[in-house]
Design a protein around this motif. Structure first.
Motif, PDB file in Angstrom:
ATOM      1  N   GLN A 189       3.844  -5.941   4.240  1.00 21.18           N
ATOM      2  CA  GLN A 189       4.822  -6.508   5.151  1.00 21.18           C
ATOM      3  C   GLN A 189       5.529  -7.676   4.473  1.00 21.18           C
ATOM      4  O   GLN A 189       4.896  -8.495   3.809  1.00 21.18           O
ATOM      5  N   PHE A 190       6.827  -7.749   4.661  1.00 22.82           N
ATOM      6  CA  PHE A 190       7.628  -8.781   4.021  1.00 22.82           C
ATOM      7  C   PHE A 190       7.766 -10.030   4.888  1.00 22.82           C
ATOM      8  O   PHE A 190       7.762 -11.144   4.380  1.00 22.82           O
ATOM      9  N   VAL A 191       7.910  -9.842   6.201  1.00 19.48           N
ATOM     10  CA  VAL A 191       8.090 -10.960   7.135  1.00 19.48           C
ATOM     11  C   VAL A 191       7.103 -10.771   8.280  1.00 19.48           C
ATOM     12  O   VAL A 191       7.008  -9.686   8.852  1.00 19.48           O
ATOM     13  N   GLY A 235       8.152  -4.523   7.268  1.00 19.67           N
ATOM     14  CA  GLY A 235       7.860  -4.150   5.884  1.00 19.67           C
ATOM     15  C   GLY A 235       7.847  -2.656   5.724  1.00 19.67           C
ATOM     16  O   GLY A 235       8.433  -1.907   6.527  1.00 19.67           O
TER      17      GLY A 235
END
Length: 341
Positions: free
Chosen positions: A159-161, A153
């Motif tokens: 954070q994206f993943v 992220g």
């Protein structure tokens, strides 16, 4: 009128119908000392003693029933052992390739004029060379205790993943990461030493021709540095092959762990360890032969003639033996001269 010398000296003119007296063998002038090859008695005695000791060791190993050679032959090519051998070879190739892919940039950073890059590279090498490999493997195996999740992220932001490290890092992947990071530290020093072995005048000549830094490194410095890199890299490859046996502590089914599973069930410890030993010796022999030919390839230009291959060396010795036998046969067939009867 005849002088006194004419009266005392024998007539040197040949008499018709009489053969001249036979000279020394080989046509050497009369009065010169005969050349005798030196006898290396101590060398021959040492060789005989070494061969005798080797014969005693081989006899004790072959005739000792405790080795259980029948059991060794039965388990040598079983599927469990071959699967473990395949994983060991895969780990060796993967770790060596990734280690040098990471070690080459580290070596270039170490030689860089940028103090930040030089310091970071030195710190990386210092940390991973100072820590035992077993400690590194156990640390990476328990990395989930420090970082339960890993994410991608925005730095210092959301954070994206995210993934769970317990499910992400299995024993085999942990072994690859730990061995690669450890290998790259040594590979960086090997590459750096090879680059430093090239004379600085080569770089100066390339700069005078207008070549860039990266092209000089890739086309001029690295090919010459390979003569110093290949021997040490070959030793590292063989060391990695044997060092993969340490991953058995992580329950990775390599060659050693596979034979351990077998002798834990059959209690035949010695023959199963011999099975692993024979496979390690066989693979190391193949790698050593490959290293010889790679060294011979990069030796071009450093010597007028390349070192002979093992097959070429055998041909040279056979030719010398045939020549020696031919000379012996010719000396035996030499016709008898006058006075030799």
């Amino acid at each position: 009128m005849a002088t006194s010398s004419d009266l005392t000296a024998p007539d040197a003119r040949p008499v018709p119908g009489e053969q001249p007296p036979a000279g020394p063998p080989g046509g050497a002038p009369t009065g010169l000392p005969q050349i005798v090859p030196r006898r290396h008695l101590g060398r021959r005695l040492a060789a005989a003693a070494a061969l005798l000791l080797l014969a005693m060791v081989v006899n004790s190993v072959v005739r000792n029933d405790a080795f259980q050679w029948g059991v060794v032959g039965r388990y040598l090519t079983t599927s469990a052992v071959l699967d473990g051998l395949w994983l060991t070879l895969w780990l060796t190739v993967t770790v060596t390739a990734l280690g040098f892919l990471l070690g080459i940039p580290l070596a270039v950073m170490r030689l860089s004029a940028n103090p930040v890059l030089r310091t970071l590279s030195y710190g990386y090498v210092w940390i991973f060379r100072s820590t035992p490999l077993l400690v590194q493997l156990l640390f990476w195996f328990n990395i989930g205790a420090l970082y339960p999740t890993l994410g991608v992220g925005v730095p210092f932001g959301p954070q994206f993943v995210t993934v769970t490290t317990v499910n992400l890092l299995g024993p085999t992947l942990t072994a690859v990461i730990g061995l690669t990071l450890h290998e790259s530290a040594y590979a960086a020093e090997v590459v750096r030493g090879g680059i430093l072995s090239v004379d600085g005048g080569q770089t100066e000549a390339a700069q005078a021709l207008g070549l860039g830094r990266w092209r000089t490194l890739r086309r001029i410095v690295v090919p010459q540095a390979m003569r110093a890199i290949v021997p040490t890299a070959g030793n590292m490859l063989i060391g990695t092959l044997k060092g993969t046996s340490i991953v058995s502590v992580l329950a990775v089914h390599d060659l050693l762990f596979s034979v351990q599973l077998v002798y834990n069930r059959t209690y035949q410890v010695i023959p199963l360890l011999l099975v692993a030993t024979l496979w390690y010796i066989a693979v190391t022999t193949v790698l050593s032969a490959g290293q010889y030919y790679v060294e011979r390839y990069y030796a071009r230009g450093s010597a007028r003639t390349l070192p002979p291959t093992p097959l070429g060396r055998l041909r040279i010795r056979l030719a010398a033996l045939r020549a020696r036998l031919g000379r012996a046969a010719a000396s035996d067939a030499r016709p008898l001269l006058g006075g030799d009867r």
